[in-house]
Design an enzyme around this catalytic site. Sequence first.
Site, PDB file in Angstrom:
ATOM      1  N   HIS A 133       0.862  -1.179   0.000  1.00 34.80           N
ATOM      2  CA  HIS A 133       0.000   0.000   0.000  1.00 34.80           C
ATOM      3  C   HIS A 133       0.903   1.235   0.000  1.00 34.80           C
ATOM      4  CE1 HIS A 133      -2.836   2.893   1.910  1.00 34.80           C
ATOM      5  NE2 HIS A 133      -3.795   2.108   1.465  1.00 34.80           N
ATOM      6  N   ASP A 211       2.815  -4.863   7.931  1.00 31.66           N
ATOM      7  CA  ASP A 211       1.619  -4.036   7.771  1.00 31.66           C
ATOM      8  C   ASP A 211       0.418  -4.955   7.968  1.00 31.66           C
ATOM      9  OD1 ASP A 211      -0.637  -2.782   6.822  1.00 31.66           O
ATOM     10  OD2 ASP A 211       0.326  -1.952   5.041  1.00 31.66           O
ATOM     11  N   GLN A 214      -4.806  -5.050   6.929  1.00 29.39           N
ATOM     12  CA  GLN A 214      -5.860  -5.906   6.385  1.00 29.39           C
ATOM     13  C   GLN A 214      -6.011  -7.221   7.128  1.00 29.39           C
ATOM     14  OE1 GLN A 214      -8.108  -5.092   4.300  1.00 29.39           O
ATOM     15  NE2 GLN A 214      -7.248  -3.143   3.653  1.00 29.39           N
ATOM     16  N   LYS A 237     -10.400  -0.631  10.589  1.00 28.05           N
ATOM     17  CA  LYS A 237     -10.551  -1.805   9.727  1.00 28.05           C
ATOM     18  C   LYS A 237     -10.874  -3.047  10.542  1.00 28.05           C
ATOM     19  CE  LYS A 237      -7.286  -0.028   6.273  1.00 28.05           C
ATOM     20  NZ  LYS A 237      -8.030   0.407   5.088  1.00 28.05           N
ATOM     21  N   CYS A 375      -4.692   2.660  -3.636  1.00 30.52           N
ATOM     22  CA  CYS A 375      -3.408   3.065  -3.031  1.00 30.52           C
ATOM     23  C   CYS A 375      -2.332   2.023  -3.313  1.00 30.52           C
ATOM     24  CB  CYS A 375      -3.532   3.299  -1.525  1.00 30.52           C
ATOM     25  SG  CYS A 375      -4.572   4.679  -1.106  1.00 30.52           S
TER      26      CYS A 375
HETATM   27  C1  PLP Z   1      -2.546  -2.899   3.380  1.00 29.96           C
HETATM   28  C2  PLP Z   1      -2.843  -1.531   3.921  1.00 29.96           C
HETATM   29  N1  PLP Z   1      -1.880  -0.849   4.535  1.00 29.96           N
HETATM   30  C3  PLP Z   1      -2.099   0.363   5.052  1.00 29.96           C
HETATM   31  C4  PLP Z   1      -3.310   0.983   4.978  1.00 29.96           C
HETATM   32  C5  PLP Z   1      -3.472   2.355   5.540  1.00 29.96           C
HETATM   33  O1  PLP Z   1      -4.333   2.355   6.616  1.00 29.96           O
HETATM   34  P1  PLP Z   1      -4.796   3.716   7.276  1.00 29.96           P
HETATM   35  O2  PLP Z   1      -5.318   4.571   6.152  1.00 29.96           O
HETATM   36  O3  PLP Z   1      -5.864   3.317   8.222  1.00 29.96           O
HETATM   37  O4  PLP Z   1      -3.624   4.328   7.947  1.00 29.96           O
HETATM   38  C6  PLP Z   1      -4.354   0.310   4.339  1.00 29.96           C
HETATM   39  C7  PLP Z   1      -5.678   0.960   4.227  1.00 29.96           C
HETATM   40  O5  PLP Z   1      -6.253   1.136   3.194  1.00 29.96           O
HETATM   41  C8  PLP Z   1      -4.117  -0.969   3.804  1.00 29.96           C
HETATM   42  O6  PLP Z   1      -5.078  -1.637   3.171  1.00 29.96           O
END
Ligand code: PLP
Lengths: 418, 148
Positions: A133, A211, A214, A237, A375
């Site tokens: 991401h 990370d 998800q 999430k 993203c």
């Molecule tokens: C794999 C992954 N990493 C990071 C994020 C970023 O999360 P946040 O926007 O809650 O900081 C997301 C959210 O879309 C994600 O799907």
Amino acid sequence: MTANPVSPQRPPAALESLRADFPVLDQTVNGRPLIYFDNAATTQKPLAVLAALDHYYRRDNANVHRGIHELSNRATAAYEAARARTAAFLNARSTEEIVFTRGTTEAINLVANTWGNAQLKAGDRILLTEMEHHSNIVPWQLLAQRTGAQLVYLPVTGDDGLLDLGRLDELLVPGVKLFAFTHVSNTLGTINPVAELCERARQLGIVTLVDAAQSAGHLPLDVQAIGCDFLALSGHKLCGPTGIGALYGRKERLEAMPPWQGGGDMIASVDFFESRWNTVPHKFEAGTPDIAGAIGLAAAMDYLDAVGRERIAQHDRELVAHAVEQLSRVNGLRLFGPRTGRAGVVSFLLNEVHAHDLVTVADQFGVALRGGHHCNQPLMKKLGVMSTARASFYFYNTRAEVDQFVAVLREIQKFFAQ
Amino acid sequence: MLDELNDLYQQVILDHSRSPRNFRPLASANRTAQGQNPLCGDNVTLYLEMAGDVIKDISFQGSGCAISKASASILTEALKGRTRAEAKALFARIHELVTTGETAGADLGKLAVFAGVHKFPARVKCAILPWHAAMAAVEGKDQPVSTE
Ligand SMILES: Cc1ncc(COP(=O)(O)O)c(C=O)c1O
């Protein structure tokens, strides 16, 4: 992957009754019953979380850590209990290993700006994967610009969306200082073998960051079994409020890191020209934190554990297997990600229909999807597409909803073929 | 529900999105501008041949949804032969059209098919992106423009 006891397998129908805990699901959109399939972007919140926020603001609201009075004591106790709850949720060794952040993005930025600034120098390498991401790419690009470190990417195999582990020997080598990767891909639904990847890195003394944006709400998570140095998650999430998330950091790592933001709460004492830092994790929490958010997050974790995280994972597996099976019968549908062993996220393209057009029409049928690059622009480039449409599930979604969604896709196909 | 969809995706729009007109680079172009939609990564490049104040020829390239592609395609037809002032006036009207559904009494010809867009706020940007790029080109700016 974890030592969590496997709860008795109940049919998905048993989870359907939990829909009553999510008032938002009970509405029509554009005249059709809402089918909420945008859970990878954010999940809905159960009544228990709304009640926890409401109770805090009605009865206990006060600032934390600095007060002597009763309400401040209650707020502090609830905030620190939320930290302990998060530590237990992840099976961290101690509460000191949990830093509250705004979410995954801020957690990763914290590591890049503290550990990264202190540890990286020109020529060092940061190994990422092609399925990250933007929030697990851009902070490292900024760090690389500051320090002269270099980014290296572990490739993704193609439309089946697996990490090309055959390349690991060649890429995960001394000189790499950090290996940062996602547990579950928010576009491909791939579940990466995180414990194995961390073990490989640890043998070479390479620091790891997972990370878990998800995965935290979908799979049982145990940071000790995974063996990572850092892990980042977002409350929103996993049924929690927006604005709160957590960074897990191995205590020795957190202690060795300089602070990031300066302000109240993160100091032990302040003099005119210098200050002494508070102990971890408080060293990394400058200013008044999102107290209500942390309390809501703890309520969400209670809720998920009561449902049963293995049961949630099982439901994900069944629902996505059904979805993949149904989708692969739709002519002209290109499906991304692994065929089996995947998380409840499916990305696809339908004939020549652009993802935005598809999502607009699906919305007219009450189906909430997402269309775009998610993203994941570098991954899109790798897959040779500009964008995909994505459906992502949670435990409150049903097989009937998946069937209705696939029926809507056929309508969309007809609509654009007219 | 389907009425609104049919309003948004009128036959003219579907037709232009499938077979866009003037969809090629323009060798004689003396102005180009790019538009980028950061939400979906879509992009459009406008090529203009300006002869003094007049848009003598115009074309576009890029990838995008049906709305943005059709908008760019119909735009090239609408702007060819227009003066800079006429182009700017037309932009003001199409902007009003896609945000309010109103045409202020003006006869917009084929451009009127974009009236349905205003009921889909998330899609207004798709329709207007090529126009932003065209205006940037008319103004002689050649840096990328964005929908943000
Ligand atoms: C794999 C992954 N990493 C990071 C994020 C970023 O999360 P946040 O926007 O809650 O900081 C997301 C959210 O879309 C994600 O799907």
